[in-house]
Design a protein around this motif. Sequence first.
Motif, mmCIF file in Angstrom:
data_model
loop_
_atom_site.group_PDB
_atom_site.id
_atom_site.type_symbol
_atom_site.label_atom_id
_atom_site.label_comp_id
_atom_site.label_asym_id
_atom_site.label_seq_id
_atom_site.Cartn_x
_atom_site.Cartn_y
_atom_site.Cartn_z
ATOM 1 N N GLY A 69 -9.857 -54.518 23.683
ATOM 2 C CA GLY A 69 -9.109 -53.464 24.358
ATOM 3 C C GLY A 69 -8.924 -53.762 25.827
ATOM 4 O O GLY A 69 -7.883 -53.478 26.412
ATOM 5 N N ARG A 126 -7.494 -52.783 34.929
ATOM 6 C CA ARG A 126 -8.925 -52.952 34.657
ATOM 7 C C ARG A 126 -9.579 -51.697 34.086
ATOM 8 O O ARG A 126 -10.691 -51.763 33.559
ATOM 9 N N ASP A 128 -11.234 -45.778 31.119
ATOM 10 C CA ASP A 128 -12.681 -45.607 31.286
ATOM 11 C C ASP A 128 -12.997 -44.218 31.863
ATOM 12 O O ASP A 128 -12.273 -43.707 32.709
ATOM 13 N N VAL A 187 -8.480 -49.883 31.657
ATOM 14 C CA VAL A 187 -8.174 -49.669 30.239
ATOM 15 C C VAL A 187 -9.353 -50.134 29.391
ATOM 16 O O VAL A 187 -9.801 -51.271 29.530
ATOM 17 N N ILE A 188 -9.878 -49.246 28.529
ATOM 18 C CA ILE A 188 -10.939 -49.713 27.632
ATOM 19 C C ILE A 188 -10.402 -50.085 26.253
ATOM 20 O O ILE A 188 -10.900 -50.991 25.634
ATOM 21 N N THR A 189 -9.363 -49.406 25.788
ATOM 22 C CA THR A 189 -8.749 -49.851 24.544
ATOM 23 C C THR A 189 -7.370 -49.211 24.369
ATOM 24 O O THR A 189 -6.956 -48.383 25.169
ATOM 25 N N ARG A 193 -22.034 -56.667 30.135
ATOM 26 C CA ARG A 193 -21.525 -56.459 28.777
ATOM 27 C C ARG A 193 -20.367 -57.416 28.563
ATOM 28 O O ARG A 193 -19.862 -58.019 29.514
ATOM 29 N N ARG A 196 -16.947 -47.963 26.652
ATOM 30 C CA ARG A 196 -16.361 -49.130 27.303
ATOM 31 C C ARG A 196 -16.803 -50.452 26.677
ATOM 32 O O ARG A 196 -16.086 -51.434 26.795
ATOM 33 N N CYS A 197 -17.934 -50.495 25.983
ATOM 34 C CA CYS A 197 -18.323 -51.775 25.351
ATOM 35 C C CYS A 197 -17.777 -51.866 23.929
ATOM 36 O O CYS A 197 -17.916 -52.900 23.284
#
Lengths: 497, 417
Positions: B127, A303, A230, A305-307, B122, A444-445
């Motif tokens: 991921g 936590r 993130d 990590v976004i992808t 959200r 992030r979404c």
Amino acid sequence: MSDTFDVAIVGGGVVGAAIARELSRYDLKVVLLEKAADVARGTSGKNSGVVHTGINVPTGSVKAKLNVAGAEMFEDLCADLDVPFKRCGKTIVALSEAELPDLESLMARGVANGVRDLEIIDSATLKRMEPNIEGAAALNVPTAAIVCPYSLNIALAESVIENGAEIRLNSPVTAISGTEGSFELTTPGGIISAGLIVNSAGLFSDKVARMTGVHRWRIWPCRGEYLILDKSKGHLINGMVYPVPPKGGAGLGIHITPTTDGNILLGPSADYTNDAEDVRTTGKIRRQLLTEAAEFLPQLSPRDVITAYSGMRPKLVPSKVGGFGDFVIEEVEEAPGVMQLVGIESPGLTASPAIAEQVSAWVRDKIPAQGKADFVSKRTSIPRLRDEPLELREARIQKDGDYGEIVCRCEMVTRKEITESIKNGLGATSLNAIKYRSRATMGRCQGGFCGPRVVDLLIEAGHPPESLTLNGGESWLFMGTTEDLRAERKAERTGAK
Amino acid sequence: MMGRTQKADVAIIGGGPAGLAAASEAKAAGADRVLLLERDARVGGILNQQVHDGFGTKVFNEALTGPEYAAIYEDRCNERDVETWLKSTVINVTKDRVLTVQSDSGLATIEASSMIFAMGCRERTRGAIGTPGTRPAGVFTAGAVQNYMNVRNLAVGRKVVILGSGDIGLIMARRMTLEGAEVICVAEILPQPSGIAGNIVRCLEDFNIPLYLSTTVVEIHGKERVTGVTLAQVGPKMGEVYGTRRFIECDTLLLSVGLIPETELSTEVGIATNPVTTGAVVDDSFRTSVPGIFSCGNVLQVHDVVDFATLEAEKAGRAAAMWATTGELPEPTISITPGEGLRYVLPAAISGVDAVDFTMRSWKEEHHKSVVFRSGGEVLRRLKMPHMEPAGMIRVRVGQGRFKKVLDKNITVEVGE
């Protein structure tokens, strides 16, 4: 559209696009053929985005020569193409005193390769430069830089088009016949005739070479998994943080790399695979990346990590052999008129401008050509409002209200940036093509909120829902409308009776 | 832009159910200029895509659809002259409550006496949970599919596996079935469902959709579009149980694996947060640690019933108005601590001069237990709970009289007999 060209380039990665752009400076008919629905879909779009200095490659190798030459051209090239580039520097960190000799030998090689301003720093100096990083000592490499790799690839391709060369997407080459001066390349869109061929097919360069009758190479795909953190954690590092490279390993070791957009990348791993397109991610490597990176950066949390994603290295050396494999950039006797570029893995991105010059010289040696007086070296990106000062943003919005409406809330991408991305010169309209041009859905979404709104804008631009894909090909997003689905189910039931 | 600096008594960020309720109550409580800032082209937030009914049973005693429920509060805001800015994104906030807002008419600076964070939440993504496998088209979060289907009439696939038994996932299992898709199963990594019991019956059992507990997706397959997923059972520590893998052919994977409060702006101004909810630490006036900044709705704590978000937001709206007009609110003097059996309890501190609605979640499913409020060994209040489950937020009221017996300025809330 005429299908006869002076040069056909196979593969729209950063090397193919850089070559096409170099050739578009001259009075030549050039076509670039890309099998995917967009450029930068292979190795070029999925790497660390590092402009290497040349300390990692053996002195005297082709890699070393082109790495150093390419790195010197990079800043100007990115300025010309309006591509994000940042000389953030790199520290290669020794976790213990035991690794000090490794730093010293890396430094010696760097000096021999012509890398400037190298110095070994102690842990206190490292702490001042990188307050969140743990280490006993480090090699400071201040000239190392980062670039947005897919933005560069896209910018090169757009510049190619602006300067009159052609790019054909969704055009895999399935067969090649003929000889120098009259090659014929088979694509789903028809036969393409070309005097010369440049094989810059990356992971598939061995297959393209075989189509030209050259059987001496085999590409060993080596997967590298990454995690993206993130942006709110972007402040944890100031520059790139590398470990001492593992001996005999396939890569440079798990490193922590900032991106030009303010994220952090962890990775890549190195796993050989039989399938160049097997870009899966695994739970095992995810855990390994987090554990290994936490040795340097204890504040890291899963936590953040976004992808995850994977890139693939086109290696010329199989895992059993290991070690170093040099770039192959040559016209071989079995296939005159074909420039074979094989095994262009790291530092291929860094070397790409230098490779392009070398290949351009080879082409012009065969086909003497005049420089174009009207060649445009400058290319402008779609404005990124989030990076602009408030006064400039306000001025843009007053001119065009679409710059005011934020569609992607995580990455703060405006409606205008998305509609401009949809209008791109390459005609790439997949959701990922829009993502790589605007960053919408990249935050992030991951498109949970803005995905439907980007889809609206694609539909408004004349692309019906059932034509929309994630990545082109069969990667469809919608089977149709809900009415279509109900009708399909009803027909099934009626048919069953 | 600098010429457009404006003043507001109460500025509310987010026009979903919480923001709407907070705005209309702030206005009713006497705030003069109340500004509601919404990113989307309309207010109502996620309610706009929730076409199923069941909203309003606590507040209105009837089951409304999401859009119907939102319309009531939208009308209320209009009647009370709340100023609503649509397609307006807050790009910056400061501790001193200066907001920078970007919209198609330009940038505006707002100085607010009170500011309410009501940004909502959200969905957790693939991921974020790290589901292994390829990255084909056809992996969606449940809320995104709800939007595609219910607002845009787009069908995302034919054969669907749902990972996660959160309420949105359960509701989408029913919705997609009604729209003609085949929902093959719902997999839940936990040993118990994440959604409320009623939704398991209404959305899965009524449609013969199997729910596999202690099961997760260990691999996503397909290069271009999803071609299937591999499911496996997990043990007590969430590790895969070997030998339980099975491949399920499908073209769509829907994720309903949790919600994350959208706290990015709150973090920017340095608000103290609760590590369990990840939302702000608030008192019984919904004040955060930064003076003049309030928080309510899903950005504060993820709700499963919108009515409770509304009630919470109305109180926050009244408090914000009072702060804006008088500069005063009852000072919190009693701290609240979650005790045995509870993951968290809100608020973190109370003044004791008013009745308080406490909200909390239990660690596990409990039957015939009580929520016990204790202070210095004394029981202040014991409320019988026939049924508690982690999926269902507990909301209980304690009258002000009870707070007179508080010792050591602290109350512990716990699950007891």
